[in-house]
Design an enzyme around this catalytic site. Structure first.
Site, PDB file in Angstrom:
ATOM      1  N   ASP A 119       7.812  29.178 -12.258  1.00 49.89           N
ATOM      2  CA  ASP A 119       7.250  29.878 -13.410  1.00 49.89           C
ATOM      3  C   ASP A 119       7.432  31.385 -13.329  1.00 49.89           C
ATOM      4  O   ASP A 119       7.210  32.093 -14.309  1.00 49.89           O
ATOM      5  CB  ASP A 119       5.736  29.601 -13.485  1.00 49.89           C
ATOM      6  N   CYS A 120       7.755  31.861 -12.169  1.00 48.73           N
ATOM      7  CA  CYS A 120       7.796  33.311 -11.964  1.00 48.73           C
ATOM      8  C   CYS A 120       9.203  33.883 -11.951  1.00 48.73           C
ATOM      9  O   CYS A 120       9.380  35.086 -11.776  1.00 48.73           O
ATOM     10  CB  CYS A 120       7.073  33.669 -10.677  1.00 48.73           C
TER      11      CYS A 120
END
Ligand code: GLC
Ligand code: GLC
Length: 814
Positions: free
Chosen positions: A486-487
């Site tokens: 997600d990052c």
């Protein structure tokens, strides 16, 4: 750092027994399995909710509080001038003895002070909307003793988010009713809510309190409430402010005598026209019904026995005996237990997830169900349908949906391009476990729109095609907002601290950002899709799909290989990420995991080389870090990943979730010693023995992230319980190390063992069959089944073809 253990495993009882209340962080457990849930720490802190930790929060909890873990279900025992709690907190009066037993969906805390023993059993009975607390007080002395007992719960005003912020309203809405020994919390019931909560005890009470300030005293903490310290309830009635529930009971105990008190914290829903029995008087029928089901010790004990046999049954489906306690207890007890909890909770409520942040993740839930599907396949089936119903017609997905409404969450939106693949992953696992192909014909809508239904199989097709239709310049998958990581936000260039990396997408047009993680994931799940199409006789679709899979394999070999490992991605401008050419973040774990699992370039030696590079650059004492070298500065073309200090979270933390990918990759390469050594490093029971203090969080479950080698304190764990690590650890050990792999026709036996492994046996219930499988490894190999017998008859190959009934299987490796 010196290692101190704070307890021990009790495998026979399936418990972790904490013997020191001052654990390095609250060590929690989960109560409840279907609708009603509670979190409970080893000092009885925590809270309860019905279905949804945000919208139906029953009791209040303050995260990040001082002192830590303040608020919970507390019993105060006033014995002369001494006031103490069975769970030590909040008074923290020194106890003569203390033990907290965290078991399967129950917690029992037992302690003693000055000859009085208190034991509290907390659990949520099956099929019930309540938490039962059975308190037993025992006088172990030769004298008559008189005690004053106060219970305590603090109500949350239902919505856990507004409860913590909208005080101009909240301080005026609180309402309670008190009748007999039951305290009812009915805030907002007068208007749109059709639910209330209650807290009861099965004996007459000598007083009560429902107004927090009156009970506690405005300037006091929970450690010295006025009413308790003075031994005098105020019989307060809350009007607004902060409603609580406290019973006051005077207890007399003859020498040696013991008494039980059953408290019930429950939740009720009423139909609109049955809400009241008189103006302002709520309809208590359902509450009283539930209370009467648990109003004696016998009834409670019977309900507790039911819960125990429920877990006996669940944990009897897969039982391994390797002779290694540390391995067996994780496989047979705690890993499976954690899988159930992650399946139930997704990423919503833990002591790190506040229960107000996230709904159910599309990818998270698909992975969670793989760890759970052998236990209650019907629930996994429903989950698959729920998840697929939030998908869009082009295969794209809402990243999350809300458990209460089952609708896609607009705030987070979609565009995480790995998401669709996970639906194939989850569905295939379900069918292999159950043999239930009928799920593929189930009509499933898009975005929950009635009338848009197509078969689930069609959803799998659009999932597959979503990758095919979103390829970048190297014919590799476009990453979208992010892939599993997600990052890694390659299309969000942000200089604004008020922007979310996940929902801001300002650079998609013309983006060349591609993901090797999705490429590997696509090959793994794409092959499954092809096999599934063949199974159901759709040869044309299988052929079509296989071409795309082959093309992806070629693309990875051509443009996804850096020389010694797989690249991680291409950025917005088409520049390499995770390459030796980069200054930092030269190598990443995700693409090594997925491309080795996919076996891409196995014959060319890529898989082995990639795995060796992982050992060389990413492995450390506590596991495998996510990337190396860690990012030392913010790179705005990369997003959140570089926002974390070195060694934490997605910036070179040991993100346990992805360690199993490499471990499975090792098994694909047949390197059993390496697989085992990576696995052991993050196996909680091994960590417990050496690093309880350093590790900090619960020693009986995996946490999401352990600080990596670049961090200030490598080995320190955070974010325990709710992590995809649970399902992946389960898949890794059960299917790839122990090699018991459910398949369409039966069970594939394909272990990958450390060479020292000599023999083990597995009991596996599978559909309507039960297999007792004994595996021996006389030559000390890692991989390869030499011969196999089923019920005494030799069989070709290494598949146990499914047949109902009991079967003995012997397997010889070699
Ligand atoms: C969190 C998320 C998961 C994501 C991972 C890596 O665990 O729940 O969806 O894949 O972080 O960023
Ligand atoms: C943060 C976390 C990541 C998690 C995500 C969920 O970015 O670092 O692990 O998946 O939040 O929104």
């Amino acid at each position: 750092m010196e290692n101190k253990k704070y307890g021990h495993f009790d495998d026979a009882s399936r418990e972790y027994v904490i013997t020191d209340p001052k654990t390095p962080w609250p060590w929690i457990n989960y109560l409840g399995n279907e609708d009603f849930f509670s979190l409970i720490s080893n000092t009885a802190g925590g809270y309860s909710f019905y279905k949804d930790a945000k919208f139906r929060r029953l009791t209040r909890y303050r995260y990040n509080n001082v002192p830590m873990d303040n608020g919970g279900r507390y019993f105060y025992i006033k014995d002369g001038d001494t006031v103490w709690n069975p769970g030590w907190k909040p008074c923290k009066t020194p106890l003569d003895s203390y033990e907290c037993h965290h078991g399967m969906s129950y917690t029992r805390i037992t302690s003693a002070k000055s000859g009085i023993e208190a034991s509290v059993l907390f659990f949520v009975p099956l099929k019930s909307w309540c938490e039962v607390q059975k308190l037993t007080l025992r006088n172990t002395t030769g004298e008559r003793r008189c005690l004053k007992l106060f219970s305590f719960e603090e109500w949350c005003l239902w919505n856990a988010a507004t409860d913590m912020e909208n005080f101009q309203r909240n301080f005026s809405t609180g309402e309670v009713e008190i009748e007999g020994s039951v305290i009812y919390h009915k805030t907002e019931y007068r208007e749109r809510r059709n639910h209330y909560a209650y807290y009861s005890v099965n004996v007459p009470i000598n007083g009560y309190d429902t107004d927090r300030e009156t009970f506690v005293g405005l300037y006091n903490g929970f450690d010295c409430p006025d009413a308790v310290m003075e031994g005098r309830p105020r019989n307060s009635h809350a009007h607004g402010w902060s409603p609580i529930a406290s019973h006051y009971i005077e207890v007399e105990l003859a020498p040696g005598e013991s008494k039980d008190f059953v408290f019930v914290l429950g939740y009720v829903e009423n139909e609109q026209d049955e809400k009241f029995i008189a103006p302002k008087v709520i309809n208590k029928r359902k509450a009283l019904e539930t209370i009467s089901r648990f109003d004696t010790t016998e009834k409670v004990d019977a309900a507790f026995d039911e819960l125990k046999s429920y877990w006996d049954t669940l944990l009897d489906i897969f039982v391994v005996d390797t002779g290694n306690d540390k391995l067996d207890r994780m496989v047979n007890i705690w890993n499976q237990y954690q899988c159930m909890v992650t399946f139930n909770m997704s990423r919503s409520a833990s002591f790190f997830e506040s229960g107000i942040g996230r709904g159910m993740g599309f990818r998270d839930s698909n992975q969670d169900l793989v760890g759970f599907v052998h236990q209650i396949p019907e629930r996994a089936r429903q989950r698959i349908i729920d998840i697929a119903s939030t998908q869009f017609p082009d295969g794209g997905c809402y990243h999350q949906y809300q458990p209460l409404t089952k609708r896609g969450n607009n705030d987070i939106g979609g565009g995480f391009n790995d998401d669709p693949c996970w639906l194939i992953f989850g569905t295939v696992a379900y069918i292999k476990e159950t043999g239930d192909f009928s799920i593929l014909d189930e009509p499933v809508p898009f975005d929950n729109q009635p009338g848009s239904e197509v078969s689930l199989m069609e959803h799998l097709k659009v999932s597959f095609d979503h990758v095919v239709n979103n390829l970048g310049p190297h014919q590799l998958p476009l990453i979208g907002r992010a892939d599993w990581n997600d990052c890694l936000n390659l299309n969000c260039f942000s200089w604004d601290p008020n922007e979310s990396f996940q929902t801001t997408e300002n650079k998609t047009e013309g983006s060349k950002a591609e993901s090797l993680m999705i490429a590997g994931l696509f090959v793994v799940t794409g092959k499954e899709y092809v096999a599934l199409c063949r199974r159901i006789g759709n040869e044309a679709e299988a052929t079509r799909a296989q071409q795309h899979v082959d093309a992806m394999i070629s693309a990875v070999k051509r443009d996804g290989w850096d020389g010694e490992w797989y690249l991680r991605a291409y950025d917005y401008y088409g520049r390499k990420i995770g390459s030796n050419e980069n200054e930092e973040g030269k190598i990443f774990i995700e693409s090594q995991g997925w491309c080795t699992m996919a076996g891409i370039g196995l014959d060319e030696g890529m898989v082995a080389m990639s795995l060796d590079s992982v050992k060389k650059y990413l492995e450390c004492e506590h596991g495998i870090v996510l990337n190396n070298p860690a990012f030392t500065k913010y790179i705005y073309e990369y997003g959140e990943i570089s926002s974390y200090p070195e060694g934490y979270k997605e910036n070179a933390g040991i993100f346990c979730h992805n360690n199993p990918w490499v471990i499975i990759g090792e098994t694909v390469a047949g390197r059993g010693d390496d697989a085992w050594s990576h696995y052991r490093k993050i196996l909680p029971s091994y960590v417990e023995e050496k690093y309880s203090t350093l590790h900090k969080v619960e020693p009986y479950v995996n946490c999401q992230m352990v600080a990596g080698k670049d961090a200030a304190r490598p080995g320190e764990g955070k974010n325990s319980w709710l992590t995809g690590t649970a399902a992946w650890m389960w898949l890794t050990v059960s299917q790839y190390i122990l090699g018991i792999k459910p398949d369409y026709d039966g069970i594939l036996i394909d272990p990958c063992l450390p060479q020292t492994a000599q023999e083990y046996s597995v009991k596996r219930k599978f559909r309507d069959a039960e297999y007792r499988i004994r595996i021996t490894n006389p030559k000390g190999v890692s991989k390869g089944v030499l011969c196999m017998e089923i019920d005494g008859a030799p069989v070709e190959g290494n598949v146990i073809r499914y047949e109902p009934g009991h079967h003995e299987v012997t397997v010889v490796m070699g």
